[in-house]
Design an enzyme around this catalytic site. Sequence first.
Site, PDB file in Angstrom:
ATOM      1  N   ARG A  51       0.815  -1.146  -0.053  1.00 21.03           N
ATOM      2  CA  ARG A  51       0.141  -0.129   0.045  1.00 21.03           C
ATOM      3  C   ARG A  51       0.900   1.327   0.114  1.00 21.03           C
ATOM      4  O   ARG A  51       0.772   2.209  -0.944  1.00 21.03           O
ATOM      5  CB  ARG A  51      -0.747  -0.126   1.480  1.00 21.03           C
ATOM      6  CG  ARG A  51      -2.251   0.654   1.180  1.00 21.03           C
ATOM      7  CD  ARG A  51      -2.818  -0.073   2.225  1.00 21.03           C
ATOM      8  NE  ARG A  51      -2.569  -1.328   2.714  1.00 21.03           N
ATOM      9  CZ  ARG A  51      -2.753  -2.331   2.227  1.00 21.03           C
ATOM     10  NH1 ARG A  51      -3.789  -2.503   1.330  1.00 21.03           N
ATOM     11  NH2 ARG A  51      -2.246  -3.577   2.387  1.00 21.03           N
ATOM     12  N   THR A  52       1.922   1.299   1.078  1.00 19.00           N
ATOM     13  CA  THR A  52       2.579   2.646   0.939  1.00 19.00           C
ATOM     14  C   THR A  52       3.219   2.819  -0.188  1.00 19.00           C
ATOM     15  O   THR A  52       3.359   3.931  -0.557  1.00 19.00           O
ATOM     16  CB  THR A  52       3.554   2.653   2.298  1.00 19.00           C
ATOM     17  OG1 THR A  52       2.454   2.126   3.538  1.00 19.00           O
ATOM     18  CG2 THR A  52       4.011   3.917   2.651  1.00 19.00           C
ATOM     19  N   LYS A  80      24.436  -6.023   0.031  1.00 18.92           N
ATOM     20  CA  LYS A  80      25.857  -6.147   0.042  1.00 18.92           C
ATOM     21  C   LYS A  80      26.613  -5.472   1.079  1.00 18.92           C
ATOM     22  O   LYS A  80      27.866  -5.288   1.250  1.00 18.92           O
ATOM     23  CB  LYS A  80      26.276  -5.381  -1.536  1.00 18.92           C
ATOM     24  CG  LYS A  80      25.972  -5.985  -2.706  1.00 18.92           C
ATOM     25  CD  LYS A  80      26.325  -5.332  -3.830  1.00 18.92           C
ATOM     26  CE  LYS A  80      25.509  -5.792  -5.057  1.00 18.92           C
ATOM     27  NZ  LYS A  80      25.772  -4.675  -6.214  1.00 18.92           N
ATOM     28  N   ARG A 101      11.370   3.474   3.537  1.00 19.77           N
ATOM     29  CA  ARG A 101      10.824   2.540   4.709  1.00 19.77           C
ATOM     30  C   ARG A 101      12.240   1.490   4.921  1.00 19.77           C
ATOM     31  O   ARG A 101      12.783   1.056   3.979  1.00 19.77           O
ATOM     32  CB  ARG A 101       9.624   1.388   3.998  1.00 19.77           C
ATOM     33  CG  ARG A 101       9.315   0.464   4.918  1.00 19.77           C
ATOM     34  CD  ARG A 101       8.264  -0.250   4.830  1.00 19.77           C
ATOM     35  NE  ARG A 101       6.843   0.772   5.076  1.00 19.77           N
ATOM     36  CZ  ARG A 101       5.720   0.365   5.162  1.00 19.77           C
ATOM     37  NH1 ARG A 101       5.369  -1.066   4.909  1.00 19.77           N
ATOM     38  NH2 ARG A 101       4.728   1.272   5.529  1.00 19.77           N
ATOM     39  N   HIS A 129       5.251   6.445  11.371  1.00 14.27           N
ATOM     40  CA  HIS A 129       4.756   6.343   9.983  1.00 14.27           C
ATOM     41  C   HIS A 129       3.904   7.463   9.644  1.00 14.27           C
ATOM     42  O   HIS A 129       2.798   7.386   9.567  1.00 14.27           O
ATOM     43  CB  HIS A 129       3.788   5.012   9.877  1.00 14.27           C
ATOM     44  CG  HIS A 129       3.905   4.445   8.556  1.00 14.27           C
ATOM     45  ND1 HIS A 129       4.085   5.198   7.646  1.00 14.27           N
ATOM     46  CD2 HIS A 129       3.083   3.419   8.090  1.00 14.27           C
ATOM     47  CE1 HIS A 129       3.531   4.582   6.477  1.00 14.27           C
ATOM     48  NE2 HIS A 129       3.050   3.332   6.663  1.00 14.27           N
TER      49      HIS A 129
END
Lengths: 305, 138
Positions: A51-52, A80, A101, A129
């Site tokens: 969604r985000t 890495k 995120r 958030h």
Amino acid sequence: MRNLINIMDLSVEEIEELISLADDIIADPQKYQDACRHKILATLFFEPSTRTRLSFESAMLSLGGNVLGFSEAASSSASKGESVADTVAVVSGYADIIAMRHPKEGAPLVASAHATVPIINAGDGGHYHPTQTLTDLLTIYHEKGRFSNLTIGLCGDLKFGRTVHSLIGAMSRYAGIRFVLISPEELKLPSFVKQEYIKAKGIEYIQSESLEEVIGDLDLLYMTRVQKERFFNEEDYLRLKDFYILTEEKMKLAKKDMCVLHPLPRVNEISTAIDSDPRACYFKQAHFGRYIRMALILKLLEVQV
Amino acid sequence: MNIDSIKNGIVIDHIAAGNGMRLYQLLGLDALSCSVAIIKNVPSRKMGKKDIIKIDSKIELDLDVIGYVDPGATINIIQDNLLVEKRTVPMPEQLTNVIRCKNPRCITSTEQDLDHIFKLTDKEHKIYRCIYCETKAN
């Protein structure tokens, strides 16, 4: 240059400005369709999200801009061993704004210190958030027409639920707010959130383990999912995941104009039978996410339309 | 119990009983080659019991560490057997690399080069929180 790391980075006036801009976009989306032409949004998602990430991408595409990025750490140079600081320093050269995120708390703050373009926190672990909160606020404004004098129930995982922490912070700045915190003992609201946003401001609140006992008092019910990814111990997750399920029977105890919100995705904490109840606002809420993110991108890129 | 007085050095006095060893460790005094004495549970009229640290050399002390561990402690600078300076240190607003964040979900747990920074968020209760994840320092 401004970043959005915590919802509290925005003043009440700035939030109102964003909501007003989002409303204008909803009313006339064509007016904004080229506002970010030739601008690039990088979506750096070190943790999976549907969604985000999609709503950020949809927001930028709706503004006529372009998007690039990755949707999991495995497909980035983080696999890495590259640091967050190095990643954003490099991506700053490829994009005009970054939505990030990360599973680790504080990662966007680190990013903001090393990026040369605005950073938007799209969720950092169980911490904050802010763009979900902006989405929640736009929904509350549309459904209730006000931010003051509301009894707000927050139910489920209040410990790791970052959307809950941000929403409490944002709503604590309005008058006449009362919080009803509904959770099992193990998933109670962290003390720093309670202290900083509720106790320090003298806001009235009660804590309850029973949703049935308190649902009748609520103007808003914010349901949350018990998030498997926040537990180190599978046994704890299994024990707590079905603690609250919002059913038609429980909805009969609620006010006629109570509004049910959920940041989504849901698992089973809201029965699908409730989806057709006019008080169920969570899909509408998800759609609002696109418009408020459009408004935020415009604001951070200082684009005037 | 007698500990020789020092000619040139530092005496950290009025340390709350029990804080002496922590201060010794956080100040990194174990790495010094000069004489260092930790005197624990010294009878005190004001405090009941206190700890004292004597350092037989004029070294640079990290005052933030002292302010964090024990803002009531006094720092006495001794020069040629004379007390030339006596001061206390307030609680610092920020601590950098004095203590480490223990939250396994904090970005500092994976990014090894990051400074561990804590901010004083509640002076009354002496609460410091990690600037990244806001976890309370123990």
